[in-house]
Design a protein around this motif. Structure first.
Motif, mmCIF file in Angstrom:
data_model
loop_
_atom_site.group_PDB
_atom_site.id
_atom_site.type_symbol
_atom_site.label_atom_id
_atom_site.label_comp_id
_atom_site.label_asym_id
_atom_site.label_seq_id
_atom_site.Cartn_x
_atom_site.Cartn_y
_atom_site.Cartn_z
ATOM 1 N N GLU A 215 -2.943 -0.552 -5.006
ATOM 2 C CA GLU A 215 -4.209 -0.995 -4.441
ATOM 3 C C GLU A 215 -4.048 -2.501 -4.260
ATOM 4 O O GLU A 215 -3.740 -3.210 -5.219
ATOM 5 N N LEU B 152 -5.267 -6.175 -3.770
ATOM 6 C CA LEU B 152 -6.404 -7.080 -3.886
ATOM 7 C C LEU B 152 -6.012 -8.434 -3.312
ATOM 8 O O LEU B 152 -4.859 -8.848 -3.421
ATOM 9 N N VAL C 287 -2.012 -2.127 -9.297
ATOM 10 C CA VAL C 287 -2.664 -3.143 -8.469
ATOM 11 C C VAL C 287 -1.636 -4.185 -8.037
ATOM 12 O O VAL C 287 -0.797 -4.615 -8.831
ATOM 13 N N SER D 173 -10.558 -5.701 -2.806
ATOM 14 C CA SER D 173 -9.604 -4.894 -2.050
ATOM 15 C C SER D 173 -9.460 -5.412 -0.618
ATOM 16 O O SER D 173 -10.461 -5.735 0.021
ATOM 17 N N SER E 256 0.838 -1.206 0.000
ATOM 18 C CA SER E 256 0.000 0.000 0.000
ATOM 19 C C SER E 256 0.868 1.249 0.000
ATOM 20 O O SER E 256 0.613 2.188 -0.750
#
Lengths: 257, 370, 283
Positions: B24, B26, B112, B39, B19
């Protein structure tokens, strides 16, 4: 260029599909800007006579008067779009096609002699040429908007005929039948609603009628394995699109078993 | 690469580090009775103690109290929706004094990181890489998402009955395409992960966590756990034999038997982590002169897919099923040099009527040999 | 390991604006449109049989082969038949109208490999459009081919496209013409029959012939089989194919024909490669 004129007509129906047009609140001004709404009793008392560039027809043909009126509408419409399950398959009222209409009339009405009705409830396309069909009970307002937009630019509207499963996957809904054992008509039902019911853990009710190549028997066999009794399967196929050929044929067979 | 020991609390640190690096994050979560990908903020979001059981057309979740964080096999969600969204805008037009201008729709994307992808998912990503980035023309949207992906694969110690990655050579241990690979081990007294890096930045992140090195005993435990997992897989598919069996007799009467079962609902193609077929749709909006193009997942099971000159080329159910299976298992080799199948078993589980491609290939082989 | 920095960043699906500069109504249903770029950049240079994705924003795109002379990109043209909503709108365009355009895509007619051979060009109906570029290219260097023949079959007399070209080719001593009509018609005094009925006259020496064929699938199948039987090598019989196509660049999957992507392995394929798949129903 003159704005194309639009007329909205109602036959045997609940008005729900016409409400979908009214429900396009945010888009309605733009719609009104692009087209000339010449006849739409649900929305306005103003009325202009035909001919009309486009007619949206809601509802099914259930009375002798309907038979002549739909011919008149066809004659004054450039393009005729049947909207909703009633107009495209005969609607839920097509359950009468499986029963004795005279008995209904006797039971329901105090003075049956005043009632003039047909023995069947049938789709608009069973009576006149239909240029485009918009499935659903009710129709999806965004599909209606797509039709209006497509007509304005002269393209073929994007109206899926594949199964509801594609919409479940598109929105990331996991399969309720596989994961929860919930009986679902999605795999044989036409997409268009946005797969609403499975997103709320319900099976699909088949509001949009049969998909482009529905394998009803295969799904029925799977429902058997899920423990769905045949009468319940027959009832599931006999709702808003009871008169759709594939649902009618299969449900008639299952009912006779 | 040197392996390290990662405690469950270190996993929280890993999420935090990713982070902080702008990702992001997942990870697997339990949602509506299904392990899916969404998430996550910490290990508390992971489906602790959850097992999945699968058979053709059925998926069950079982809760246990053993505390394993990755004790299930594979949910319906592969990396595909993350790297290759089901629907996206491709371009829009703008009317200017100089005339019409076409503009690529390039969304703002936050990079991501996925924690808990499976080896089959990493293998599927490599298959999509070849199809979408192999050139000469590439999917630029996929390229961006793919470039920015940080992938933490968790090896499979509990494959489902629908899994057959071992026979496809894609699992249960990941071999490439990952930044960090973890193997979860839950012993009576210890719960830990053995971690290895698969990229420079993967190693950087592991270094940042300050982990203890794994000792040879732990590495041996990993080896045994993955060997047991591989041996436990009930289903198999021989990719080389599948290649030839599907070429052999495309008009064998066996294909017609699928007509009774296949719903042509397209579920198999939607859950398949390698299926990349798309269609484009024009977009216009009222009260606005602009137009655009959207792209969405398509399926060889839809009639529109092969529509040409007034009718679909593939109208019958058997021709559409045959196209799917033949492409997946045979012509994919001709086109991209590998099988299009990674053995994840999703098409078996998520077929609403439980059609099992491994069985179909087996039956076709038997019929052709008979 | 993928080298992302080396990958192209321009989306191949992004079209360019082009402008219609000339409209030639070939028949009631067929129009040849000539285009120029409207973005100030160079026009599209294409090889014979290559195609472009042409479209109208808001309506969609269709794959159409370029029908003009590849040696003169300034006259970039497509010959389009009214079929669906998009092609109908394209056919009705006027000079000055805008279109979207991408390309060129796909394989070309093997003009150089065919040198030293008899060049047999077989067209059915609008199949002449992607062959026109081959014919004009061949005629420009006619001495490199042992002969150049065109077999052109139509369903209706009125279906004729490229009337001016046909007249010029009739008058060109380098070109041997074999026109035929599918069925009898009072306005037609020439031969009646399918294109295959003209092969006795048109096919000079099977062993040294390269054929280029375009028409409906069923016609190409018949010609491929017929020429093979007459002794033309399968690898010397070239077809250009059509399939549903959404991207033109190998990314949408729609145009697959067995293992082949018609957009990038084709549209020009030889009978050795494509023939086996023609035999499979609904492949």
């Amino acid at each position: 260029m003159a704005k194309p004129s639009l007329a909205v007509w109602k036959f045997a129906s609940c008005d729900g599909c016409q409400l979908s047009l009214l429900d396009l609140e945010d888009e309605l001004l733009a719609v009104a800007d692009g087209i000339d709404i010449a006849h739409f009793p649900e929305a306005t008392t103003a009325h202009r006579g035909g001919p009309y560039d486009v007619s949206l027809v809601e509802g099914s043909i259930t009375t002798p008067a309907d038979l002549t009126r739909i011919q008149e509408i066809r004659a004054q419409s450039g393009m005729l779009v049947a909207i909703g399950a009633c107009a495209t398959t005969g609607g839920i009222q097509a359950l009468r096609n499986l029963a004795d209409i005279d008995e209904f009339v006797r039971v329901v009405y105090a003075r049956p002699a005043y009632i003039q009705t047909l023995a069947t409830s049938t789709a608009i396309a069973d009576h006149v040429k239909v240029d485009l069909e918009l499935a659903g009970c009710p129709i999806n307002k965004y599909q209606l908007l797509e039709v209006v937009q497509a007509l304005l630019v002269g393209r073929k509207p994007t109206l899926p005929t594949y199964s509801v499963c594609v919409e479940c996957k598109e929105r990331g809904t996991s399969c309720v039948m596989v994961a929860d054992g919930v009986a679902c008509l999605g795999p044989i039902t036409r997409a268009g609603c946005g797969a609403i019911c499975p997103a709320f853990a319900r099976g699909c009710y088949g509001c949009f009628g049969p998909s482009e190549s529905p394998n009803v028997d295969s799904l029925a066999a799977w429902w058997d394995e899920l423990g769905v009794a045949r009468p319940d399967l027959v009832r599931a196929l006999r709702t808003f699109n009871v008169n759709a050929p594939q649902f009618k044929e299969a449900s008639t067979r299952y009912a006779q078993e | 690469m040197k392996r390290a020991i990662l405690a469950p609390t270190d996993l929280d640190n890993l999420i935090a580090v990713l982070s902080e690096r702008g990702f992001e994050v997942l990870g697997p979560t339990l949602d509506s009775g299904v392990v899916t990908l969404s998430s996550i903020d910490s290990t508390a979001d992971l489906p602790e103690g959850i097992r999945d059981e699968m058979s053709p057309g059925r998926y069950y979740i079982k809760a246990t109290s053993d505390g394993e964080l990755f004790g299930y096999a594979v949910g319906p969600t592969s990396l595909k929706p993350t790297l290759f969204p089901s629907r996206r805008q491709v371009w829009t037009t703008e009317n200017t004094d100089q005339g019409i201008i076409f503009r690529s729709s390039v969304p703002d994307l936050r990079p991501v990181a996925v924690i808990g992808a499976r080896p089959c998912d990493a293998a599927a990503m490599a298959v999509q890489d070849e199809a979408l980035l192999g050139g000469p023309y590439i999917d630029t949207d996929y390229a961006r998402r793919r470039r920015d992906l940080f992938l933490v694969v968790v090896n499979c110690t509990r494959p489902a009955s629908t899994c057959f990655c071992a026979s496809m050579g894609t699992g249960p241990a990941v071999s490439e395409g990952f930044d960090i690979a973890l193997t979860e081990l839950k012993l009576d007294t210890r719960h830990f992960f053995v971690a290895e890096s698969g990229s420079e930045r993967g190693q950087e992140v592991l270094d940042q966590l300050g982990l203890d090195p794994a000792d040879p005993d732990d590495e041996e435990l990993v080896r045994v756990a993955l060997e047991v997992a591989a041996d436990s897989m009930e289903r198999t598919l021989d990719p080389v034999d599948a290649y030839s069996v599907l070429r052999a007799q495309p008009e064998h009467p066996y294909w017609e038997t699928i007509v009774e079962r296949c719903l042509t609902c397209a579920n198999c193609t939607m859950v398949c982590p390698t299926c990349f077929c798309v269609t484009t749709e024009p977009v216009t909006s009222l009260g606005d002169e602009s137009a655009g193009e959207e792209r969405r997942w398509d399926s060889c099971f839809s009639l529109d897919y092969s529509f040409m000159g007034g009718s679909p080329v593939r109208e019958t159910v058997e021709s559409r099923y045959r196209q799917w299976l033949t492409h997946k298992l045979s012509t994919w080799f001709d086109q991209f040099g590998t099988s299009g199948c990674v053995g994840c078993g999703r098409c078996i589980t998520w077929c609403p009527v439980g059609i099992d491609l491994t069985e179909e290939v087996r039956h076709l082989r038997e019929q052709i040999d008979a | 390991m993928l080298d992302f920095a080396a990958l192209p960043t321009v989306d191949p699906m992004l079209p360019r604006p082009f402008r219609v500069v000339r409209v030639l109504r070939e028949t009631s249903d067929v129009t040849t449109l000539t285009f120029e770029p409207a973005d100030g950049l160079a026009t599209i240079a294409f090889g014979p049989a290559q195609m472009g994705m042409v479209g109208l924003p808001g309506l969609g795109e269709v794959p159409i082969s370029f029908s003009s002379d590849p040696a003169d990109p300034s006259q970039l043209a497509m010959t389009i038949r009214r079929a669906g909503a998009i092609t109908s709108a394209l056919v009705d365009l006027s000079a000055g109208d805008s279109v979207s355009m991408r390309g060129p895509y796909g394989t070309e007619w093997p003009m150089e490999a065919a040198e030293g051979h008899h060049l047999l060009i077989v067209a059915g109906g609008l199949g002449l459009a992607p062959l026109r570029s081959a014919i004009v290219t061949a005629l420009r260097r006619a001495d490199r081919y042992r002969s150049i023949s065109l077999v052109y079959g139509r369903r209706e007399v009125s279906e004729v496209v490229f009337a001016d070209d046909l007249a010029a080719w009739e008058a060109n001593p380098a070109m041997s013409m074999h026109l035929t009509l599918d069925r009898a018609d009072p306005d037609w005094s020439g031969p009646i029959g399918l294109v295959t009925s003209r092969m006795d006259a048109a096919l000079l020496d099977p062993a040294s012939t390269t054929a280029m064929v375009c028409g409906p699938d069923v016609m190409m199948h018949a010609v491929g089989a017929d020429l093979t039987q007459r002794g033309v090598a399968r690898g010397k019989i070239w077809l250009t194919m059509e399939r549903n196509m959404k991207c033109g660049v190998g990314l949408c999957g729609h145009c697959q024909f067995g293992p082949l992507f018609i957009c990038k392995d084709g549209p020009v394929l030889n009978w050795a490669t494509a023939g086996p798949f023609y035999l499979i129903a609904e492949v």
